[in-house]
Design a protein around this motif. Structure first.
Motif, PDB file in Angstrom:
ATOM      1  N   GLN A 141       0.883  -1.101  -0.121  1.00  0.00           N
ATOM      2  CA  GLN A 141      -0.166  -0.073   0.125  1.00  0.00           C
ATOM      3  C   GLN A 141       0.819   1.382   0.085  1.00  0.00           C
ATOM      4  O   GLN A 141       0.214   2.332  -0.200  1.00  0.00           O
ATOM      5  N   SER A 142       2.034   0.939   0.164  1.00  0.00           N
ATOM      6  CA  SER A 142       2.983   2.301   0.112  1.00  0.00           C
ATOM      7  C   SER A 142       3.702   2.510  -0.977  1.00  0.00           C
ATOM      8  O   SER A 142       4.188   3.263  -1.348  1.00  0.00           O
ATOM      9  N   ILE A 143       3.628   1.527  -2.104  1.00  0.00           N
ATOM     10  CA  ILE A 143       4.378   1.466  -3.107  1.00  0.00           C
ATOM     11  C   ILE A 143       3.610   2.576  -4.095  1.00  0.00           C
ATOM     12  O   ILE A 143       2.609   2.765  -4.307  1.00  0.00           O
ATOM     13  N   GLU A 144       4.453   3.502  -4.892  1.00  0.00           N
ATOM     14  CA  GLU A 144       4.049   4.619  -5.562  1.00  0.00           C
ATOM     15  C   GLU A 144       3.268   3.752  -6.924  1.00  0.00           C
ATOM     16  O   GLU A 144       3.463   2.731  -7.255  1.00  0.00           O
ATOM     17  N   TRP A 145       2.452   4.721  -7.781  1.00  0.00           N
ATOM     18  CA  TRP A 145       1.567   4.173  -8.645  1.00  0.00           C
ATOM     19  C   TRP A 145       2.304   3.429  -9.659  1.00  0.00           C
ATOM     20  O   TRP A 145       2.182   2.470 -10.418  1.00  0.00           O
ATOM     21  N   LYS A 146       3.306   4.085 -10.269  1.00  0.00           N
ATOM     22  CA  LYS A 146       4.012   3.350 -11.436  1.00  0.00           C
ATOM     23  C   LYS A 146       5.012   2.282 -11.153  1.00  0.00           C
ATOM     24  O   LYS A 146       4.914   1.216 -11.744  1.00  0.00           O
ATOM     25  N   ARG A 147       5.579   2.337  -9.742  1.00  0.00           N
ATOM     26  CA  ARG A 147       5.986   1.275  -9.486  1.00  0.00           C
ATOM     27  C   ARG A 147       5.069  -0.200  -9.093  1.00  0.00           C
ATOM     28  O   ARG A 147       5.447  -1.261  -9.226  1.00  0.00           O
ATOM     29  N   PHE A 148       4.098   0.113  -8.615  1.00  0.00           N
ATOM     30  CA  PHE A 148       3.085  -0.873  -8.317  1.00  0.00           C
ATOM     31  C   PHE A 148       2.531  -1.464  -9.793  1.00  0.00           C
ATOM     32  O   PHE A 148       2.683  -2.595  -9.904  1.00  0.00           O
ATOM     33  N   GLU A 149       2.342  -0.558 -10.870  1.00  0.00           N
ATOM     34  CA  GLU A 149       2.199  -1.072 -12.334  1.00  0.00           C
ATOM     35  C   GLU A 149       3.219  -2.264 -12.729  1.00  0.00           C
ATOM     36  O   GLU A 149       3.156  -3.202 -13.108  1.00  0.00           O
ATOM     37  N   ASP A 150       4.683  -1.746 -12.330  1.00  0.00           N
ATOM     38  CA  ASP A 150       5.779  -2.490 -12.892  1.00  0.00           C
ATOM     39  C   ASP A 150       5.749  -3.802 -11.752  1.00  0.00           C
ATOM     40  O   ASP A 150       6.071  -4.752 -12.516  1.00  0.00           O
ATOM     41  N   VAL A 151       5.522  -3.816 -10.732  1.00  0.00           N
ATOM     42  CA  VAL A 151       5.482  -4.830  -9.842  1.00  0.00           C
ATOM     43  C   VAL A 151       4.357  -5.834 -10.256  1.00  0.00           C
ATOM     44  O   VAL A 151       4.912  -7.027 -10.495  1.00  0.00           O
ATOM     45  N   CYS A 152       3.258  -5.383 -10.600  1.00  0.00           N
ATOM     46  CA  CYS A 152       2.232  -6.396 -11.134  1.00  0.00           C
ATOM     47  C   CYS A 152       2.665  -6.943 -12.396  1.00  0.00           C
ATOM     48  O   CYS A 152       2.513  -8.083 -12.710  1.00  0.00           O
ATOM     49  N   GLN A 153       3.401  -6.179 -13.320  1.00  0.00           N
ATOM     50  CA  GLN A 153       3.731  -6.852 -14.618  1.00  0.00           C
ATOM     51  C   GLN A 153       4.835  -7.630 -14.314  1.00  0.00           C
ATOM     52  O   GLN A 153       4.824  -8.797 -15.036  1.00  0.00           O
ATOM     53  N   LYS A 154       5.833  -7.482 -13.642  1.00  0.00           N
ATOM     54  CA  LYS A 154       6.847  -8.391 -13.182  1.00  0.00           C
ATOM     55  C   LYS A 154       6.517  -9.767 -12.503  1.00  0.00           C
ATOM     56  O   LYS A 154       6.918 -10.716 -13.029  1.00  0.00           O
ATOM     57  N   PHE A 155       5.049  -9.450 -11.592  1.00  0.00           N
ATOM     58  CA  PHE A 155       4.790 -10.790 -11.311  1.00  0.00           C
ATOM     59  C   PHE A 155       4.143 -11.723 -12.134  1.00  0.00           C
ATOM     60  O   PHE A 155       4.593 -13.093 -12.369  1.00  0.00           O
ATOM     61  N   TYR A 156       3.466 -11.071 -13.341  1.00  0.00           N
ATOM     62  CA  TYR A 156       3.127 -11.973 -14.302  1.00  0.00           C
ATOM     63  C   TYR A 156       4.193 -12.686 -15.124  1.00  0.00           C
ATOM     64  O   TYR A 156       4.190 -13.766 -15.601  1.00  0.00           O
ATOM     65  N   GLU A 157       5.157 -11.995 -15.282  1.00  0.00           N
ATOM     66  CA  GLU A 157       6.377 -12.388 -15.930  1.00  0.00           C
ATOM     67  C   GLU A 157       6.875 -13.540 -14.914  1.00  0.00           C
ATOM     68  O   GLU A 157       7.516 -14.656 -15.602  1.00  0.00           O
ATOM     69  N   GLN A 158       7.003 -13.523 -13.805  1.00  0.00           N
ATOM     70  CA  GLN A 158       7.581 -14.520 -12.813  1.00  0.00           C
ATOM     71  C   GLN A 158       6.582 -15.992 -13.178  1.00  0.00           C
ATOM     72  O   GLN A 158       7.036 -16.881 -12.749  1.00  0.00           O
ATOM     73  N   LYS A 159       5.356 -15.589 -13.189  1.00  0.00           N
ATOM     74  CA  LYS A 159       4.410 -16.890 -13.587  1.00  0.00           C
ATOM     75  C   LYS A 159       4.383 -17.217 -15.010  1.00  0.00           C
ATOM     76  O   LYS A 159       3.499 -18.225 -15.507  1.00  0.00           O
ATOM     77  N   GLY A 160       5.651 -16.849 -15.730  1.00  0.00           N
ATOM     78  CA  GLY A 160       5.627 -17.280 -17.051  1.00  0.00           C
ATOM     79  C   GLY A 160       4.752 -16.960 -18.211  1.00  0.00           C
ATOM     80  O   GLY A 160       4.416 -17.382 -19.145  1.00  0.00           O
ATOM     81  N   ILE A 161       4.080 -15.818 -17.956  1.00  0.00           N
ATOM     82  CA  ILE A 161       3.086 -15.175 -18.631  1.00  0.00           C
ATOM     83  C   ILE A 161       3.749 -13.976 -19.461  1.00  0.00           C
ATOM     84  O   ILE A 161       4.033 -13.078 -19.002  1.00  0.00           O
ATOM     85  N   ARG A 162       3.601 -13.856 -20.848  1.00  0.00           N
ATOM     86  CA  ARG A 162       4.358 -12.794 -21.395  1.00  0.00           C
ATOM     87  C   ARG A 162       3.529 -11.528 -21.258  1.00  0.00           C
ATOM     88  O   ARG A 162       2.072 -11.486 -21.548  1.00  0.00           O
ATOM     89  N   SER A 163       3.944 -10.384 -21.056  1.00  0.00           N
ATOM     90  CA  SER A 163       3.360  -9.075 -20.587  1.00  0.00           C
ATOM     91  C   SER A 163       4.120  -7.903 -20.903  1.00  0.00           C
ATOM     92  O   SER A 163       5.503  -7.861 -21.072  1.00  0.00           O
ATOM     93  N   GLU A 164       3.320  -6.911 -21.046  1.00  0.00           N
ATOM     94  CA  GLU A 164       3.966  -5.378 -21.380  1.00  0.00           C
ATOM     95  C   GLU A 164       2.968  -4.267 -20.679  1.00  0.00           C
ATOM     96  O   GLU A 164       1.986  -4.549 -20.704  1.00  0.00           O
ATOM     97  N   CYS A 165       3.773  -3.379 -20.314  1.00  0.00           N
ATOM     98  CA  CYS A 165       3.002  -2.177 -19.706  1.00  0.00           C
ATOM     99  C   CYS A 165       2.816  -1.312 -20.788  1.00  0.00           C
ATOM    100  O   CYS A 165       3.756  -1.218 -21.933  1.00  0.00           O
ATOM    101  N   THR A 166       1.694  -0.421 -20.443  1.00  0.00           N
ATOM    102  CA  THR A 166       1.672   0.377 -21.586  1.00  0.00           C
ATOM    103  C   THR A 166       2.871   1.750 -21.287  1.00  0.00           C
ATOM    104  O   THR A 166       3.024   2.078 -20.185  1.00  0.00           O
ATOM    105  N   PRO A 167       2.821   2.489 -22.522  1.00  0.00           N
ATOM    106  CA  PRO A 167       3.945   3.589 -22.118  1.00  0.00           C
ATOM    107  C   PRO A 167       3.211   4.938 -21.320  1.00  0.00           C
ATOM    108  O   PRO A 167       1.985   4.911 -21.251  1.00  0.00           O
TER     109      PRO A 167
END
Length: 326
Positions: A141-167
């Motif tokens: 709950q303390s992570i800033e908004w962009k880092r939160f998006e990046d953490v979510c995207q990298k979580f999917y990567e760790q699960k083996g799902i190809r993903s990409e954040c929007t610019p």
């Protein structure tokens, strides 16, 4: 089981963002007042029909235009009430575009003090700060908004799902695209919306808007991830529309179920540097907390001011704390 009703223009307008409803309104007027007359004017029998249909197209165009207007007004009202990502509507002068020390941010004189930079180690963390060893809900709950998006995207990567954040910039209601079909590698199979709203509730309105984005993107599944919680109305709406809601507590459980190595790797990524200082939505640099003048609330201002005048609203009592360190 009954057959699912097909989406209509009215459904798309009601469950999407205001620009979509506006485009539909303009499209209807263009069709009724430009295309139809161009097609029918050469025929003396069809020409009166085209003229007779124009009032109907006018009514429909105005109706969808009204929907767009109401949704735009509603978006402005919701932005004014957003708990942690409220876009400020004022541009107060910032005294410097250098970063303040972590202990200085949130100080009553933060907008006027001499800027300094705290020493950083090779990983980007400020020296002498306790290292975070485990995931916790308070940390999420303390992570800033962009880092939160990046953490979510990298979580999917760790699960083996190809993903990409929007610019950066307007994202059309999509923060992450997920790709799971090898036959169509360029077509996203699901979309993700992320809201780092601290411990606050997400209401039904953002969920309805996500459904509109699903229709526009022609995807049948979506995920909504937040650091906070969801209202009962949001949960009731998401369930039948194939929108999976992931709140802060659920995301914490998902992170804790990762194997130790990727879990720690993701933890180090999420807590590197000033992870609780917002990223500027316009230019991607860090922001700093600035004291509001004459009784106005404090706000986050871009470090690139005056070249970038982006601001974000700050919650009352915002300060950088180490309370979540373990």
């Amino acid at each position: 089981m009954g057959r699912k009703r097909k989406e209509t223009l009215l459904d798309i307008a009601l469950f999407s963002t205001w620009p979509t409803a506006g485009v539909i309104s303009v499209g209807i007027l263009f069709f009724g007042y430009v295309l139809v007359p161009a097609l029918f004017n050469h025929n003396q029998f069809l020409k009166p029909l085209a003229a007779g249909l124009q009032p109907l197209f006018l009514i429909l165009g105005c109706a969808f235009g009204a929907i767009s207007l109401f949704k735009w007004i509603g978006q402005l009202k919701e932005s004014a009430k957003a708990p942690s990502l409220e876009f400020g509507r004022r541009s107060l002068p910032l005294q410097s575009n250098k970063r303040y020390r972590r202990e200085d941010v949130g100080n009553s004189n933060a907008g006027r003090m001499d800027p300094t930079c705290a020493p950083k180690d090779q990983t980007g963390n400020t020296q002498n700060e306790p290292k975070i060893k485990e995931w916790s809900l308070a940390l999420i709950q303390s992570i800033e908004w962009k880092r939160f998006e990046d953490v979510c995207q990298k979580f999917y990567e760790q699960k083996g799902i190809r993903s990409e954040c929007t610019p950066l910039g307007p994202d059309g209601g999509i923060d992450i695209r997920l790709f799971q079909e090898e036959s169509t590698p360029q077509q996203a199979t699901a979309i993700v919306q992320c809201k780092a709203w601290g411990s606050s509730f997400v209401g039904v309105k953002p969920i309805r808007e996500l459904l509109g984005v699903m229709v526009h993107e022609k995807v049948s599944k979506a995920f909504f991830m937040t650091s906070g919680k969801y209202s009962d109305e949001a949960k009731a709406f998401a369930a039948p529309n194939r929108i999976t809601l992931i709140d802060g507590a659920m995301f914490l459980a998902m992170l804790q179920r990762l194997p130790e190595a990727p879990r720690q790797q993701l933890l180090e990524f999420s807590t590197a540097g000033d992870f609780n200082v917002p990223t500027c939505p316009s230019c991607g640099t860090s922001m700093r907390l600035v004291q509001g003048k004459e009784g106005l609330r404090d706000f986050w201002g871009c470090l690139n001011y005056p070249r970038c005048r982006q601001t974000l609203g700050a919650r009352r009592g915002t300060h950088l704390t180490t309370a979540y360190y373990q």
